[in-house]
Design a protein around this motif. Structure first.
Motif, PDB file in Angstrom:
ATOM      1  N   ALA A  75       0.841  -1.196   0.000  1.00 44.38           N
ATOM      2  CA  ALA A  75       0.000   0.000   0.000  1.00 44.38           C
ATOM      3  C   ALA A  75       0.879   1.248   0.000  1.00 44.38           C
ATOM      4  O   ALA A  75       2.071   1.188   0.273  1.00 44.38           O
ATOM      5  N   ASP A  76       0.239   2.381  -0.308  1.00 45.28           N
ATOM      6  CA  ASP A  76       0.910   3.669  -0.154  1.00 45.28           C
ATOM      7  C   ASP A  76       0.930   4.028   1.325  1.00 45.28           C
ATOM      8  O   ASP A  76      -0.067   3.838   2.032  1.00 45.28           O
ATOM      9  N   GLN A  77       2.069   4.567   1.776  1.00 40.39           N
ATOM     10  CA  GLN A  77       2.222   4.956   3.176  1.00 40.39           C
ATOM     11  C   GLN A  77       2.762   6.379   3.234  1.00 40.39           C
ATOM     12  O   GLN A  77       3.776   6.683   2.598  1.00 40.39           O
ATOM     13  N   LEU A  78       2.112   7.259   3.998  1.00 38.62           N
ATOM     14  CA  LEU A  78       2.585   8.621   4.182  1.00 38.62           C
ATOM     15  C   LEU A  78       3.652   8.631   5.268  1.00 38.62           C
ATOM     16  O   LEU A  78       3.360   8.353   6.435  1.00 38.62           O
ATOM     17  N   ILE A  79       4.890   8.925   4.882  1.00 36.21           N
ATOM     18  CA  ILE A  79       6.020   8.930   5.807  1.00 36.21           C
ATOM     19  C   ILE A  79       6.377  10.373   6.117  1.00 36.21           C
ATOM     20  O   ILE A  79       6.641  11.170   5.205  1.00 36.21           O
TER      21      ILE A  79
END
Length: 219
Positions: free
Chosen positions: A142-146
């Motif tokens: 998945a896309d992850q906001l870091i």
């Protein structure tokens, strides 16, 4: 794309929507490669950037204060060994001096997303040290906001708005330096990609803190 409740004033951003195959610094001259990183990030047809091996870039926009937060969407869609996605902050001078916040897939024997780890890294004049780390598994691709926030010597690493790691530097790297992105792919350059970079000043102090159950340090 900041987590709900974060009040920020953005001073640098990029959606990486250039022509596929362009070098990052050709697509947008505001980007430059950091010392100590060998790879050149390329714009992908999917509207993000990636490359084999280590890549680190900073944006030319000058942070208005030493205290700010840097964020990027990490697209971790395969469990490739050594994969890493993250951000740089307070990157200073021509030497390897910066803070780095990142998520890693692990070593050659840890290729599952479920064995991932989160890290805060401190580098000064080429002396690169993992100063804080915690197991942080991802249940699925998945896309992850870091996001890495810095206030004084306090660094806070968040993933999708959840605080997962903190570190208080007794000898903080002076700011403001520059903000940027960091990536590593080992086998397939599309395994770990970066999108939607933003760097911003936090309005009204630190971001809201939703503590991860995996965070080892106390409040």
């Amino acid at each position: 794309a900041w987590p709900e409740g974060w009040a920020v004033t953005v001073f640098a951003s990029d959606e990486f929507s250039g022509t596929a195959g362009q070098n990052l610094e050709v697509y947008n001259p505001a980007w430059s490669k950091r010392a100590g990183f060998t790879a050149t990030l390329l714009v992908n047809a999917t509207g993000d950037v990636s490359r084999y091996l280590y890549a680190g870039y900073v944006h030319s926009a000058a942070p208005p204060t030493p205290d700010y937060v840097v964020s990027v969407v990490g697209r971790m869609h395969n469990a490739s060994a050594y994969g890493r996605t993250g951000v740089l902050a307070r990157a200073a001078g021509s030497s390897q001096t910066y803070y780095r916040g990142e998520w890693r897939a692990g070593s050659s024997t840890q290729t599952a997303l479920s064995t991932g780890t989160a890290h805060i890294v401190r580098a000064e004049a080429g002396d690169v040290v993992d100063v804080a780390t915690v197991a942080y598994p991802l249940n699925s691709a998945a896309d992850q906001l870091i996001s890495l926030a810095i206030v004084g010597g306090m660094l806070t690493l968040s993933i999708d708005g959840i605080e997962v790691l903190t570190y208080l530097d007794p000898s903080p790297i002076p700011g403001p330096g520059k903000a940027g992105v960091y990536s590593r792919n080992f086998y397939n350059s599309l395994d770990y990609r970066l999108d939607d970079f933003q760097a911003a000043v936090l309005d009204g102090g630190s971001p809201p803190r939703r503590r991860s159950p995996l965070l080892l340090s106390p409040w």
